[in-house]
Design an enzyme around this catalytic site. Sequence first.
Site, mmCIF file in Angstrom:
data_model
loop_
_atom_site.group_PDB
_atom_site.id
_atom_site.type_symbol
_atom_site.label_atom_id
_atom_site.label_comp_id
_atom_site.label_asym_id
_atom_site.label_seq_id
_atom_site.Cartn_x
_atom_site.Cartn_y
_atom_site.Cartn_z
ATOM 1 N N HIS A 346 48.215 24.430 -3.476
ATOM 2 C CA HIS A 346 48.467 22.917 -3.625
ATOM 3 C C HIS A 346 50.142 22.794 -3.908
ATOM 4 C CE1 HIS A 346 44.661 21.291 -3.905
ATOM 5 N NE2 HIS A 346 44.387 22.003 -4.893
ATOM 6 N N ASP A 382 38.819 26.620 0.298
ATOM 7 C CA ASP A 382 38.554 25.848 -1.186
ATOM 8 C C ASP A 382 37.982 24.279 -0.942
ATOM 9 O OD1 ASP A 382 40.200 26.382 -4.050
ATOM 10 O OD2 ASP A 382 39.900 24.483 -3.663
ATOM 11 N N HIS A 384 39.095 21.691 -2.343
ATOM 12 C CA HIS A 384 40.112 21.044 -2.360
ATOM 13 C C HIS A 384 41.028 21.137 -1.413
ATOM 14 C CE1 HIS A 384 39.325 21.258 -6.662
ATOM 15 N NE2 HIS A 384 39.096 19.777 -6.605
ATOM 16 N N ASP A 473 35.446 27.288 -5.473
ATOM 17 C CA ASP A 473 34.983 26.154 -6.250
ATOM 18 C C ASP A 473 34.254 25.278 -5.459
ATOM 19 O OD1 ASP A 473 37.272 25.714 -4.609
ATOM 20 O OD2 ASP A 473 38.374 24.615 -5.933
#
Length: 627
Positions: A346, A382, A384, A473
């Site tokens: 991120h 991931d 996200h 995740d």
Amino acid sequence: MRTYIFEALKQLQPCEEEVKHVLKTFIGASNILCSSVGVTNDDEDEGCDNETTENGQSEDQAHPGSSPGVDSLKEDIGEVLTGKVKRRRTTGQKDCRRARNSSWEDLLGLHGVDWDDDESDDDDWSPVSALNLRPHWFCINCTMSNSEDVVLCWKCGERIKSEILTRGHLSSPTEPAPFPPSTQAGPDVGLRRDTPGALNTSSGCSSEHTADTLKSGKTLLGVDERMLLHYETQMKSHPHPERPDRLRAIIAGLASEGLYPGRCVLLPPREATRTELRKVHSEAHVDAVEVTCKEDLSYFTSDTYANKDSSLAARLAAGICADLATAIVRGEAQNGFALVRPPGHHAEQVNVMGFCLHNNAGVAAKAAQEAGAKKVLIVDWDVHHGNGTQDIFDEDPTVLYISLHRHEAGTFYPGSGAASEVGVGSGKGTSVNIPWICSGIGDRDYIYAFLHIVLPIAKQFAPEMTIISAGFDAARGDPLGGCEVTPFGYAQMTSLLSSLSGGKMLVVLEGGYNLRSISASAAAVIKVLLGDDPGPLPENIQPTEPGALSMFDVFAIQSQYWPDLQIPLSVQNLAQMASRRQGKGKRRSRRTYVGGPVWWKWGRRRVVYYLWQEASFRKTKWSQRCR
């Protein structure tokens, strides 16, 4: 006061029915009282008052920093009517504030309440404090809060005294541990060799052994105990999901399965230099991370923290990834796994966000190119979207970035990663986003996307180095992800990617906040890196309907840049079936007739009814005349 009550109900266990009944009775009494004085009940207002986002969060929850109801009252000043407040309603429009403003507490649905607010109108009496309902322990596996009278976590079923930090995923979730492991992420926990869950990085990693194994081209492992020093020194209302126990659980699982120390080789760690960091980040970004060493605790965003040792941990993570990539490209090792934290995908060129400080995969890609790899593939699984990695390489045609993530029309954090985001300028087509439209996506859809999207594009790109941003995740049981990928699915995806770039592959740890899930998933991936067979792929694998709908736009958009990409017939059929079903669910608008007899406009039923009424009226009138 209503906020306190609903927070209490959310924290209660199913067995506490009597206390629930008392609170619900109180809510009903408060409704009657409010209605008697003419006050609108905000919590039960139907329609658009507490409009929810696509991922099930209320607008108040999805945007921390504003207390529930305050913003709406500010907007409605001057619209006060007699006995009630007229709240402005919106029809057919939703607030388009970006999902990246959400914090991890909001994603968990545990947006805290300020219990000590002196300005609250309910300070004289709080039902939660009166009934003593605040949680007494947090699950070491998933960090969820639990009451004192239970021993198994209501969310994941993990026991209060768990062995997960000593045996990883091989520990029993329900059997008690012989001694209670410490769950505090303090600086002394996990750094001593005799502490349960410590990272035993000294066994089997002498310089002679490391050099011999590097020459044989085995699997490297990058980890350092000093990365445990990065933790939230002052816990808020809930433990932060990005915590040192993540590394402890993974190492414990690898040790329990005999994978490390033994079959893997530890690469000596080092800190990344400022020059290496400047290749992916701006000078202001590097300075912002370094200056955190002067504070005991600081925050870049509401959920991205840093303490005095976080900059050291971030430099170690980036340096480990750079050295692993260099060793793999030069042929000193076949592949490697970077067990690093804080995560990085991120972290943008300028912005620090999403638990991430430095972009580890980006630093590794630049190091691989300096070592001789002209083209680098980054696959991000991931849950996200890796907005930081995409931002860094958006205009770079030598780096292909492919991300599979939960998107939900931009309402899931961080809000970016739509299928239409394909790159900028000369980098058009080198950003491939596969955005899932809902939660619950599992092995079938991920493997299908790898077979029909990731591999065809990657083979046409022909990378010389493959980097996996391996966030776990999306695994089943993760408190933030909400997806259903299993260790078998991660092993299959790793095996499929091993056919690229001559097997030169680096796996970089990103997210993943269920300790049992990340321990099992990381072990499954490392087994594939070591050459173990993950098992056969399921025969004639087909996507689910949500998965097919998610991939349909990807095929249509990316086929402009990758001619080898062909949309499968199964995806077309599922998309058409879903489109027809959605069409049937919509009401057909009545056709407007222009000209012609009047009954064309009325419709048949109305004409018949009119004729029947007219006949009855004339019959009655004729009878009266005949009298």
